[in-house]
Scaffold this active site. Structure first.
Site, PDB file in Angstrom:
ATOM      1  CG  ASN A 283      -3.984  -4.341   3.165  1.00 17.61           C
ATOM      2  OD1 ASN A 283      -3.386  -4.304   2.097  1.00 17.61           O
ATOM      3  ND2 ASN A 283      -3.350  -4.262   4.319  1.00 17.61           N
TER       4      ASN A 283
ATOM      5  NE  ARG B  98      -2.164  -1.257   3.475  1.00 16.57           N
ATOM      6  CZ  ARG B  98      -2.462  -0.886   4.713  1.00 16.57           C
ATOM      7  NH1 ARG B  98      -3.567  -0.212   4.964  1.00 16.57           N
ATOM      8  NH2 ARG B  98      -1.689  -1.212   5.713  1.00 16.57           N
TER       9      ARG B  98
END
Length: 97
Positions: free
Chosen positions: A44, A26
């Site tokens: 996520n 990320r």
């Protein structure tokens, strides 16, 4: 905004599968998107995948998609699902969710 520049902008929805959580995916995606001047988010998913929704120039979105197939060095990308759609202007910046 001209018709031409509207055509050059798009929205891209990516679902990245593999070893992509807990490996800095990320944060790397955030850096990549910021560098490419894209807006949207990365997060996520409960099933272990990572989702990216981004808007901006089609060319820069294609670069983000190409990056997503590799990910950061510690990731192992097994699959990337891409879905292209029209630019909406929904986002003002890029965020990690």
């Amino acid at each position: 905004m001209t018709t031409q520049s509207k055509k050059e902008r798009a929205r891209l929805h990516l679902i990245i599968s593999g070893r992509v959580q807990g490996v800095g995916f990320r944060f790397s995606a955030y850096d990549e998107a910021k560098e490419l001047a894209l807006a949207g988010y990365v997060r996520n998913l409960p099933n272990g995948d990572v989702e990216i929704v981004a808007e901006g120039s089609r060319e820069n979105l294609q670069m983000l998609a190409a990056w997503a197939h590799l990910g950061p060095p510690s990731a192992h990308v097994a699959e990337v699902r891409e879905e292209w759609s029209d630019f909406t202007g929904e986002f003002t910046d890029f965020q990690i969710r």
